[in-house]
Design a protein around this motif. Structure first.
Motif, PDB file in Angstrom:
ATOM      1  N   MET A  96       0.799  -1.218   0.000  1.00 42.62           N
ATOM      2  CA  MET A  96       0.000   0.000   0.000  1.00 42.62           C
ATOM      3  C   MET A  96       0.839   1.279   0.000  1.00 42.62           C
ATOM      4  SD  MET A  96      -2.935  -1.370  -0.110  1.00 42.62           S
ATOM      5  CE  MET A  96      -3.908   0.104   0.060  1.00 42.62           C
ATOM      6  N   ARG A  98       4.344   1.493  -0.730  1.00 45.90           N
ATOM      7  CA  ARG A  98       5.544   1.494  -1.574  1.00 45.90           C
ATOM      8  C   ARG A  98       5.208   0.880  -2.937  1.00 45.90           C
ATOM      9  NH1 ARG A  98      10.445  -0.964   1.879  1.00 45.90           N
ATOM     10  NH2 ARG A  98      11.607   0.051   0.177  1.00 45.90           N
ATOM     11  N   PRO A  99       4.650   1.644  -3.844  1.00 42.84           N
ATOM     12  CA  PRO A  99       4.241   1.109  -5.159  1.00 42.84           C
ATOM     13  C   PRO A  99       5.388   0.416  -5.877  1.00 42.84           C
ATOM     14  CG  PRO A  99       3.448   3.365  -4.865  1.00 42.84           C
ATOM     15  CD  PRO A  99       4.384   3.089  -3.725  1.00 42.84           C
ATOM     16  N   LEU A 266      -0.966  -4.837  -8.341  1.00 42.27           N
ATOM     17  CA  LEU A 266      -1.679  -3.574  -8.557  1.00 42.27           C
ATOM     18  C   LEU A 266      -3.150  -3.702  -8.195  1.00 42.27           C
ATOM     19  CD1 LEU A 266      -1.714  -0.680  -9.577  1.00 42.27           C
ATOM     20  CD2 LEU A 266      -2.034  -1.563 -11.898  1.00 42.27           C
ATOM     21  N   ALA A 269      -3.595  -3.870  -4.492  1.00 43.75           N
ATOM     22  CA  ALA A 269      -3.493  -2.535  -3.893  1.00 43.75           C
ATOM     23  C   ALA A 269      -4.785  -1.757  -4.089  1.00 43.75           C
ATOM     24  CB  ALA A 269      -2.318  -1.773  -4.506  1.00 43.75           C
ATOM     25  N   TRP A 270      -5.384  -1.849  -5.268  1.00 49.11           N
ATOM     26  CA  TRP A 270      -6.663  -1.165  -5.504  1.00 49.11           C
ATOM     27  C   TRP A 270      -7.742  -1.717  -4.590  1.00 49.11           C
ATOM     28  CZ3 TRP A 270      -6.236  -1.172 -11.554  1.00 49.11           C
ATOM     29  CH2 TRP A 270      -5.594   0.000 -11.963  1.00 49.11           C
ATOM     30  N   TRP A 292      -4.486   8.672  -4.438  1.00 49.60           N
ATOM     31  CA  TRP A 292      -3.450   7.640  -4.379  1.00 49.60           C
ATOM     32  C   TRP A 292      -3.708   6.543  -5.401  1.00 49.60           C
ATOM     33  CZ3 TRP A 292       1.265   7.438  -3.521  1.00 49.60           C
ATOM     34  CH2 TRP A 292       1.942   6.283  -3.127  1.00 49.60           C
ATOM     35  N   SER A 293      -4.965   6.217  -5.671  1.00 48.47           N
ATOM     36  CA  SER A 293      -5.279   5.172  -6.647  1.00 48.47           C
ATOM     37  C   SER A 293      -4.870   5.575  -8.053  1.00 48.47           C
ATOM     38  CB  SER A 293      -6.775   4.843  -6.615  1.00 48.47           C
ATOM     39  OG  SER A 293      -7.545   5.921  -7.131  1.00 48.47           O
ATOM     40  N   TYR A 296      -0.613   5.907  -7.741  1.00 41.86           N
ATOM     41  CA  TYR A 296       0.036   4.635  -7.426  1.00 41.86           C
ATOM     42  C   TYR A 296       0.517   3.877  -8.673  1.00 41.86           C
ATOM     43  CZ  TYR A 296       0.685   0.090  -5.115  1.00 41.86           C
ATOM     44  OH  TYR A 296       1.208  -1.083  -4.636  1.00 41.86           O
ATOM     45  N   ALA A 300       4.427   2.862  -9.510  1.00 41.98           N
ATOM     46  CA  ALA A 300       4.751   1.431  -9.571  1.00 41.98           C
ATOM     47  C   ALA A 300       5.398   1.079 -10.908  1.00 41.98           C
ATOM     48  CB  ALA A 300       3.493   0.605  -9.344  1.00 41.98           C
TER      49      ALA A 300
END
Length: 343
Positions: A96, A98-99, A266, A269-270, A292-293, A296, A300
């Motif tokens: 979450m 550290r992409p 990915l 994380a979403w 952030w979404s 990110y 990444a």
């Protein structure tokens, strides 16, 4: 001492040793480890077990031979499917905050330190859809009258759609469909020209669905929403190979398997971001999740592929356009499946 005496002494000694072995096994200290019915050999592959072994060194099976208690069963389920033990918290922080970090660690061969990508994806996906279904105002209210039905899809606002299209667009469609039906009474799922091109069995199913829509719009809407919500997790999983394929087109030097790992991280994380937005539906929190979404994926991609910022931004923009096209196709399939669920 004669032969009879020696024989008796040997028999007594053997009995004492056997009794000690049985007591040791019963207490869980035998070669088989612990548990009821333990033996000195693995019951799965027959390999001799070392002293106090809890698992077979050959096949990995545990040495306890008894039906699991309720606590053991719950522990086994949680540790294998929900992944709340061990490296979860370190993995969540790396995912979450550290992409691209977990993908780089995985590709570098450091896998044991973190939860594997698929388990991480399934864990966060399960928690998100569970929260989405249980939280007030979530999409399980599709098809209901009143203000609750009007507030569907407001748990996470429109701004978060970049990360939530697979799950929340269903609610948006249902809401729009309800308003259109109330205004015009339209219950046509497919245009006549398109419907006529389907196989006869599918045409009959479409006709039955439209008949149900006319007879009971509320029940049909509820069935549609329930079907779409039930299929949404599978739609996300099915979209992963296509998303990885898009990454392969844009970053062709990297192997497809590496892109698939990135896609799982990915989407996990979403899921985590959406879970936060569902559990804490406050304006500031939702805005941070939305921001952030969108940031990110770019970070990444930059970290995993070590490209320049301009190259990364250009490819990320193209990836977003192509991804939305795939999402649109998937959403169309979900809408059709949900509409036909009333048949």
């Amino acid at each position: 001492m004669d032969d009879a005496g020696l024989s008796g002494l040997a028999g007594g000694t053997a009995a004492v040793v056997a009794s000690a072995d049985l007591a040791s096994l019963a207490a869980g200290g035998g070669r088989a480890g612990h548990g009821h019915g333990a033996t000195g050999d693995c019951l799965n592959c027959g390999t001799a077990l070392t002293l106090n072994a809890r698992f077979c060194s050959q096949c990995g099976q545990d040495t306890a031979n008894h039906p699991p208690s309720l606590f053991e069963f719950v522990h086994e389920f949680v540790s294998h499917y929900i992944a709340v033990e061990g490296t979860l918290w370190k993995s969540l922080w790396g995912l979450m905050a550290r992409p691209g970090f977990l993908t780089r660690e995985y590709l570098a061969g450091r896998k044991q330190r973190y939860v594997l990508p698929l388990r991480l994806l399934l864990t966060l996906g399960l928690l998100f859809f569970l929260a989405l279904k249980l939280m007030p105002g979530s999409t399980h209210t599709l098809g209901r009258d009143g203000e609750e039905g009007d507030e569907v899809a407001q748990v996470v606002p429109d701004a978060a759609s970049a990360a939530s299209a697979d799950s929340i667009a269903a609610a948006k469609f249902a809401k729009a469909r309800k308003k259109i039906s109330e205004r015009s009474g339209d219950t046509t799922i497919l245009s006549p020209d398109l419907a006529s091109q389907l196989p006869q069995g599918m045409q009959d199913r479409v006709h039955r669905a439209e008949t149900h829509w006319r007879a009971d719009p509320k029940a049909s809407m509820h069935a549609m929403g329930a079907t779409m919500m039930g299929l949404a997790p599978y739609a996300v999983l099915c979209s992963l190979p296509f998303f990885a394929g898009l990454l392969k087109l844009l970053f062709w030097r990297q192997a497809y398997g590496a892109h698939f790992v990135f896609a799982m991280h990915l989407h996990a994380a979403w899921y985590g971001m959406l879970l936060v937005a569902v559990l804490l539906p406050w304006g500031l929190v939702v805005f941070v999740v939305w921001a952030w979404s969108n940031i990110y994926p770019v970070i990444a991609l930059k970290r995993v592929h070590a490209a320049s910022w301009w190259t990364t931004l250009l490819r990320a923009a193209l990836l977003a356009v192509l991804h939305w096209f795939i999402i649109g196709l998937g959403l169309l399939a979900l809408v059709m499946a949900g509409a036909l669920a009333a048949a």
